[in-house]
Design a protein around this motif. Sequence first.
Motif, PDB file in Angstrom:
ATOM      1  N   GLY A   1       0.808  -1.221   0.000  1.00  0.00           N
ATOM      2  CA  GLY A   1       0.000   0.000   0.000  1.00  0.00           C
ATOM      3  C   GLY A   1       0.835   1.261   0.000  1.00  0.00           C
ATOM      4  O   GLY A   1       0.319   2.360  -0.146  1.00  0.00           O
ATOM      5  N   GLY A   2       2.145   1.113   0.199  1.00  0.00           N
ATOM      6  CA  GLY A   2       3.047   2.260   0.147  1.00  0.00           C
ATOM      7  C   GLY A   2       2.662   3.369   1.104  1.00  0.00           C
ATOM      8  O   GLY A   2       2.287   3.115   2.246  1.00  0.00           O
ATOM      9  N   LEU A   3       2.714   4.598   0.640  1.00  0.00           N
ATOM     10  CA  LEU A   3       2.425   5.758   1.475  1.00  0.00           C
ATOM     11  C   LEU A   3       0.936   5.871   1.816  1.00  0.00           C
ATOM     12  O   LEU A   3       0.551   6.705   2.619  1.00  0.00           O
ATOM     13  N   GLY A   4       0.122   5.005   1.227  1.00  0.00           N
ATOM     14  CA  GLY A   4      -1.310   4.998   1.510  1.00  0.00           C
ATOM     15  C   GLY A   4      -1.691   4.034   2.618  1.00  0.00           C
ATOM     16  O   GLY A   4      -2.874   3.839   2.903  1.00  0.00           O
ATOM     17  N   ALA A   5      -0.699   3.411   3.245  1.00  0.00           N
ATOM     18  CA  ALA A   5      -0.957   2.468   4.340  1.00  0.00           C
ATOM     19  C   ALA A   5       0.112   2.668   5.412  1.00  0.00           C
ATOM     20  O   ALA A   5       1.245   3.024   5.106  1.00  0.00           O
ATOM     21  N   THR A   6      -0.270   2.422   6.643  1.00  0.00           N
ATOM     22  CA  THR A   6       0.658   2.613   7.759  1.00  0.00           C
ATOM     23  C   THR A   6       0.656   1.388   8.663  1.00  0.00           C
ATOM     24  O   THR A   6      -0.406   0.931   9.094  1.00  0.00           O
ATOM     25  N   TRP A   7       1.857   0.865   8.933  1.00  0.00           N
ATOM     26  CA  TRP A   7       2.040  -0.192   9.926  1.00  0.00           C
ATOM     27  C   TRP A   7       2.072   0.447  11.307  1.00  0.00           C
ATOM     28  O   TRP A   7       2.704   1.476  11.492  1.00  0.00           O
TER      29      TRP A   7
END
Length: 196
Positions: free
Chosen positions: A168-174
């Motif tokens: 998801g790259g910059l569109g997802a956060t762990w």
Amino acid sequence: MNQPLRDDVDFRALVGEVKPLPSGNRADTGKKHSTPSEAQLARREWAEEDHAESNFLSDDFVELIPPFDPMQYSRNGIQQEVLDRLRHGGYSVQAQLHLLRRPLTECRRQLFPFIQEAYAHDLRSVMIIHGRGKEIDSPANVLRSYLAKWLAQFDEVQAYTSAQPSEGGLGATWVMLKKSERAKADNRERQQKRRG
């Protein structure tokens, strides 16, 4: 007579008079109403209680993060190796929260119980899908900026970082949550058993 009107008249002539079916003469769709699980009941009960007052997430002004900058945060004492492993997807996704294209107030309302429940269920690594805009003031980027601020406000959050492009790259956060007291006690007990 024009074509659409003629088609409508032909259809009515073909079908004839239409009457609604009586309520007792409806098809069985096969759906069975099962009783809700304990987890569903607990979530309903929690939702029915007034938790809006306990939601401490601030909706005040936030400094916007540039759309192509990754997000990263860790509390003091978190090793760089742990943050690197989190960033590279080295932990399994134990729960996800999807906030794509949702209003900011709804995202704030959903994030709070999500983090609280994840921590209460001893989850350690969760992912938040929020999207990313190309402009600094796009709704997705505004959400990203607020998310960075909100996650740092939780005592339960040890670290967070933007995901890899395949996740998801910059569109997802762990997000890495700290161990609950119950999980720490279980871990100590396992260690003592191993030592004999």
